[in-house]
Design a protein around this motif. Structure first.
Motif, short mmCIF file in Angstrom:
data_model
loop_
_atom_site.label_atom_id
_atom_site.label_comp_id
_atom_site.label_asym_id
_atom_site.label_seq_id
_atom_site.Cartn_x
_atom_site.Cartn_y
_atom_site.Cartn_z
N LYS A 67 42.03 37.78 39.31
CA LYS A 67 41.15 38.56 40.28
C LYS A 67 40.09 39.29 39.12
O LYS A 67 40.25 39.20 37.99
CB LYS A 67 41.89 39.58 41.00
N GLN A 68 39.04 39.46 40.00
CA GLN A 68 37.76 40.38 39.20
C GLN A 68 36.94 40.92 40.14
O GLN A 68 36.94 40.32 41.38
CB GLN A 68 37.08 39.33 38.13
N THR A 69 36.01 41.55 39.70
CA THR A 69 34.92 42.32 40.62
C THR A 69 33.80 42.16 39.83
O THR A 69 33.61 42.51 38.79
CB THR A 69 35.50 43.83 40.87
N SER A 70 32.92 41.88 40.81
CA SER A 70 31.46 41.75 40.39
C SER A 70 31.01 40.92 39.25
O SER A 70 30.16 40.82 38.42
CB SER A 70 30.92 43.30 40.07
N ALA A 73 38.66 44.50 37.43
CA ALA A 73 38.94 44.13 38.93
C ALA A 73 39.08 45.58 39.52
O ALA A 73 40.04 46.55 39.25
CB ALA A 73 40.49 43.47 38.98
N GLN A 74 38.11 45.94 40.48
CA GLN A 74 37.96 47.10 41.03
C GLN A 74 37.98 48.32 40.05
O GLN A 74 37.06 48.38 39.33
CB GLN A 74 39.28 47.23 41.95
N GLN A 92 35.22 52.22 47.10
CA GLN A 92 34.63 51.40 46.15
C GLN A 92 33.66 52.26 44.96
O GLN A 92 33.16 51.56 43.98
CB GLN A 92 33.60 50.38 46.90
N TRP A 129 35.02 51.80 41.62
CA TRP A 129 35.07 50.75 41.14
C TRP A 129 34.25 50.42 39.78
O TRP A 129 33.02 51.02 39.88
CB TRP A 129 34.47 49.29 42.17
N ASP A 163 35.39 36.88 43.86
CA ASP A 163 36.51 37.78 43.70
C ASP A 163 37.66 37.45 42.70
O ASP A 163 38.50 38.12 42.24
CB ASP A 163 37.07 38.26 44.89
#
Length: 489
Positions: free
Chosen positions: A8-11, A27-28, A71, A74, A474
């Motif tokens: 998982k990862q974010t952005s 991740a978040q 969020q 995050w 994501d």
């Protein structure tokens, strides 16, 4: 190519360390560092705990607003210091930047942006200073981890494209806006960002600036309403200017320096690419996108439905199209703003022998031009009769079934390119393959990603050129060479 599991990862915040030994993931609100060889977790931090503490201060409350969305905590920006010793994680909505030390899990530092807010945070080249761009273009703050001090520079023009460091990290060039005029400031990063030069720019509405690889020249250009580019010395002397003739009616879209710093590639919305040279800063060569390619050009086409037939496993070569070949382009509507035309990417390979171009009206294609050596181009520039003796020539065209989302040259090998189109695959092109006769051959391959519901939206090379990060919305995975390929260069 061997692929890892899906994580998982974010952005899209996934980065190899400068030495390619670790992989950083956000991740978040969680920051994770894994070993690149085994993918075991080495360090992990929760940035939201530090951010929530800072939100108790009045200044942080003003910058974070009244929303209480999860969020808001995050991580929005992350990155390695140049020596892989420190890691930053910024939460722009809360106006907080947390800094961690890789070899000491208990050490941390925090930067509170305050009432001016935060839109971007990144490392300076020294790896001990953090640049923080405030909201509304108020200022850029440089925070030192060594002395705990900060330096403020007012009114930066663009937090994403209006600044550059010289390759050695000594000078910081920043586009600024003072009294409704474009200006440039040159700051000495080795002396706490002391102002060295401050001079007006010839632009009326600066779109961006780019510093040459040698650090001697600064290219600045106007917004999309005017096709005008200027080249200045680092001290502010105007060395030359360039305008397309005839005027295409729109401005400049892409600018790219040759690795030697001797040439500058410029392209707008008119499907033309101009090559400027550093003696007179005039266009010695201009060429444009052609719909019909000759027999000397290698045209590689992605096989139809190959991903379904192979179930996303293994390699499959592109189809080699027999010449001549006609390319189909979308027709742009120039009566509307930002028409879908022109070069959206110009990129030289590591030694400047190949120029990659992507055009918005041909979104599924990649054009590779053989770039002549510097002496050949200079001979043409000095020829009184302007004889076209040596020009960049179209060498290869890669045709895909979907629009290209990312195309990146290998940072180490001069003839290696990675591409993705938002499908469950990636694509590799190389001219370094040694054939049976001992001669170098050009190859183009489709590589399936053995994972369900994974679409490669972005692709990035490891600093050593031996691994790749494949990023979905994501999630992400990595691909590594199973064994060293036989290559030259």
């Amino acid at each position: 190519m061997d692929f890892t599991e899906i994580y998982k990862q974010t952005s899209g915040l996934v980065f190899f360390s400068p030495g390619a030994h670790f992989i950083l993931t956000a991740a978040q609100d969680r920051l994770v560092v894994r070993r690149a060889d085994s993918f075991q977790i080495t360090r992990a931090w929760h940035a939201s705990s530090d951010a929530s503490q800072s939100s108790k201060t009045p200044s942080a409350r003003l910058s974070s607003g009244s929303t209480n969305s999860p969020q808001d905590g995050w991580i929005t920006h992350a990155g390695w210091s140049c020596d892989s010793e420190y890691i930053l994680a910024a939460c722009a909505r809360r106006g907080v930047v947390n800094v961690y030390k890789l070899r000491d899990e208990n050490w941390s530092a925090r930067i509170d942006a305050g009432t001016e807010g935060l839109v971007k945070a990144e490392w300076a080249p020294d790896g001990r200073s953090v640049l923080c761009f405030s909201a509304w273009g108020l200022r850029v703050s440089i925070w030192s981890l060594v002395g705990g001090t900060s330096t403020y520079i007012q009114f930066p023009l663009h937090p994403d494209r209006g600044y550059a460091f010289r390759s050695d990290g000594r000078y910081f060039v920043l586009a600024e806006r003072h009294r409704s005029k474009d200006t440039a400031g040159v700051y000495d990063a080795s002396e706490s960002y002391r102002l060295v030069r401050h001079y007006p720019l010839p632009t009326t509405s600066l779109a961006s600036l780019s510093l040459s690889p040698t650090g001697n020249h600064v290219a600045v250009w106007e917004s999309s309403l005017e096709y005008k580019l200027y080249v200045l010395s680092l001290a502010g002397d105007l060395l030359g200017s360039f305008s397309a003739d005839p005027d295409p009616g729109f401005g400049i879209r892409s600018v790219e320096w040759h690795p030697s710093g001797a040439f500058l590639a410029v392209a707008g919305w008119d499907d033309k690419i101009h090559i400027l040279e550093s003696l007179t800063w005039t266009a010695v060569i201009s060429f444009e996108l052609q719909s019909r390619v000759s027999g000397s050009v290698s045209v590689w086409r992605e096989p139809t439905d190959w991903l379904e037939q192979t179930r996303g496993r293994g390699f499959l070569s592109y189809e080699r199209v027999q010449p001549p070949y006609s390319l189909s382009f979308a027709r742009a509507d120039f009566t509307k703003a930002n028409p879908k035309a022109g070069a959206i990417q110009l990129s030289f390979n590591t030694n400047g022998t190949l120029l990659l171009a992507r055009f918005e009206n041909a979104p599924a294609m990649i054009f590779l031009y053989s770039f002549p050596s510097s002496p050949e181009l200079r001979i043409q520039a000095e020829d009184d009769h302007h004889t076209r003796i040596s020009t960049p020539k179209l060498r290869s065209v890669l045709v895909h079934s979907k629009p290209v989302m990312s195309a990146r040259w290998n940072p180490v090998r001069k003839g290696s390119l990675a591409v993705c189109t938002g499908s469950g695959s990636m694509y590799l092109w190389s001219d370094e393959w040694v054939g049976e006769g001992g001669e170098l051959e050009e190859v183009a391959e489709c590589v399936g990603v053995p994972a369900l519901d994974f679409c490669t939206r972005d692709i990035r090379w490891a600093p050593d050129g031996k691994g790749l990060v494949l990023v979905d919305k994501d999630t992400f995975c990595c691909g590594f060479e199973v064994e060293e390929e036989e290559a030259v260069g």
